[in-house]
Design a protein around this motif. Structure first.
Motif, PDB file in Angstrom:
ATOM      1  N   LEU A  17    -102.540  62.104 -83.865  1.00  0.00           N
ATOM      2  CA  LEU A  17    -103.239  60.954 -83.286  1.00  0.00           C
ATOM      3  C   LEU A  17    -103.002  60.824 -81.787  1.00  0.00           C
ATOM      4  N   GLY A  18    -101.951  61.464 -81.281  1.00  0.00           N
ATOM      5  CA  GLY A  18    -101.663  61.407 -79.850  1.00  0.00           C
ATOM      6  C   GLY A  18    -101.454  59.981 -79.371  1.00  0.00           C
ATOM      7  N   GLU A  19    -102.177  59.595 -78.344  1.00  0.00           N
ATOM      8  CA  GLU A  19    -102.018  58.264 -77.747  1.00  0.00           C
ATOM      9  C   GLU A  19    -102.407  57.138 -78.696  1.00  0.00           C
ATOM     10  N   GLU A  20    -103.204  57.413 -79.717  1.00  0.00           N
ATOM     11  CA  GLU A  20    -103.613  56.386 -80.686  1.00  0.00           C
ATOM     12  C   GLU A  20    -102.547  56.108 -81.743  1.00  0.00           C
ATOM     13  N   LEU A  21    -101.504  56.929 -81.788  1.00  0.00           N
ATOM     14  CA  LEU A  21    -100.483  56.780 -82.812  1.00  0.00           C
ATOM     15  C   LEU A  21     -99.877  55.378 -82.822  1.00  0.00           C
ATOM     16  N   GLY A  22     -99.592  54.828 -81.663  1.00  0.00           N
ATOM     17  CA  GLY A  22     -98.986  53.498 -81.571  1.00  0.00           C
ATOM     18  C   GLY A  22     -99.880  52.375 -82.065  1.00  0.00           C
ATOM     19  N   GLU A  63     -96.781  64.697 -86.671  1.00  0.00           N
ATOM     20  CA  GLU A  63     -96.384  64.539 -85.262  1.00  0.00           C
ATOM     21  C   GLU A  63     -95.196  63.598 -85.185  1.00  0.00           C
ATOM     22  N   GLY A  64     -94.400  63.762 -84.141  1.00  0.00           N
ATOM     23  CA  GLY A  64     -93.223  62.932 -83.951  1.00  0.00           C
ATOM     24  C   GLY A  64     -91.990  63.531 -84.598  1.00  0.00           C
ATOM     25  N   ARG A  65     -90.964  62.660 -84.793  1.00  0.00           N
ATOM     26  CA  ARG A  65     -89.702  63.077 -85.408  1.00  0.00           C
ATOM     27  C   ARG A  65     -89.147  61.926 -86.232  1.00  0.00           C
ATOM     28  N   GLY A  92     -87.627  56.404 -87.927  1.00  0.00           N
ATOM     29  CA  GLY A  92     -88.421  56.994 -86.859  1.00  0.00           C
ATOM     30  C   GLY A  92     -87.596  57.231 -85.611  1.00  0.00           C
ATOM     31  N   LEU A  93     -87.452  58.482 -85.202  1.00  0.00           N
ATOM     32  CA  LEU A  93     -86.801  58.806 -83.930  1.00  0.00           C
ATOM     33  C   LEU A  93     -87.806  58.744 -82.793  1.00  0.00           C
ATOM     34  N   GLU A  94     -89.057  59.092 -83.118  1.00  0.00           N
ATOM     35  CA  GLU A  94     -90.197  58.982 -82.215  1.00  0.00           C
ATOM     36  C   GLU A  94     -91.322  58.360 -83.029  1.00  0.00           C
ATOM     37  N   ASP A  95     -92.345  57.855 -82.376  1.00  0.00           N
ATOM     38  CA  ASP A  95     -93.527  57.433 -83.122  1.00  0.00           C
ATOM     39  C   ASP A  95     -93.999  58.641 -83.914  1.00  0.00           C
ATOM     40  N   SER A  96     -94.185  58.455 -85.229  1.00  0.00           N
ATOM     41  CA  SER A  96     -94.435  59.605 -86.098  1.00  0.00           C
ATOM     42  C   SER A  96     -95.554  59.331 -87.091  1.00  0.00           C
ATOM     43  N   SER A  97     -96.231  60.399 -87.467  1.00  0.00           N
ATOM     44  CA  SER A  97     -97.265  60.376 -88.484  1.00  0.00           C
ATOM     45  C   SER A  97     -96.931  61.464 -89.489  1.00  0.00           C
TER      46      SER A  97
END
Length: 106
Positions: A17-22, A63-65, A92-97
């Motif tokens: 999702l890239g920038e849309e993930l958040g 995506e993410g971690r 979630g360590l990073e925003d993740s999908s």
């Protein structure tokens, strides 16, 4: 209002999702009495507390971690299988999908 689920033969976009993930929320892709697929969104810094699922499950990090149970780290491209009823938590360590699939017994 329930979100529509994918129909048999329908293509579902699971690209990062890239920038849309958040701005994206967890969504069910398919649900039946034997199988469930979910695009699971885990924001950085959040934790899904330890729980059990009554079926076999897989997690594919898109995506993410994230970290499971606090010693297994999944990064983009990693895939994990858990036996039915295995307790697990997700942080979630990073925003993740992630693509979560659950296979139920009879």
């Amino acid at each position: 209002m329930a979100l529509p689920h994918a129909k048999p033969g329908e293509v579902v976009n699971l690209r990062p999702l890239g920038e849309e993930l958040g701005n994206t929320k967890t969504s069910a892709l398919v649900k039946s009495d034997r199988f469930e697929a979910v695009r699971l969104i885990v924001p950085a810094g959040t934790t899904i507390p330890s729980h059990e699922v009554p079926g076999y499950l897989t997690l594919h990090c898109l995506e993410g971690r994230v970290v499971l149970n606090p010693s297994v780290e999944l990064c983009a491209g990693d895939w994990l299988f858990l036996d039915r009823g295995a307790p697990h938590s997700i942080q979630g360590l990073e925003d993740s999908s992630l693509l979560l699939t659950i296979f139920f017994d009879d």
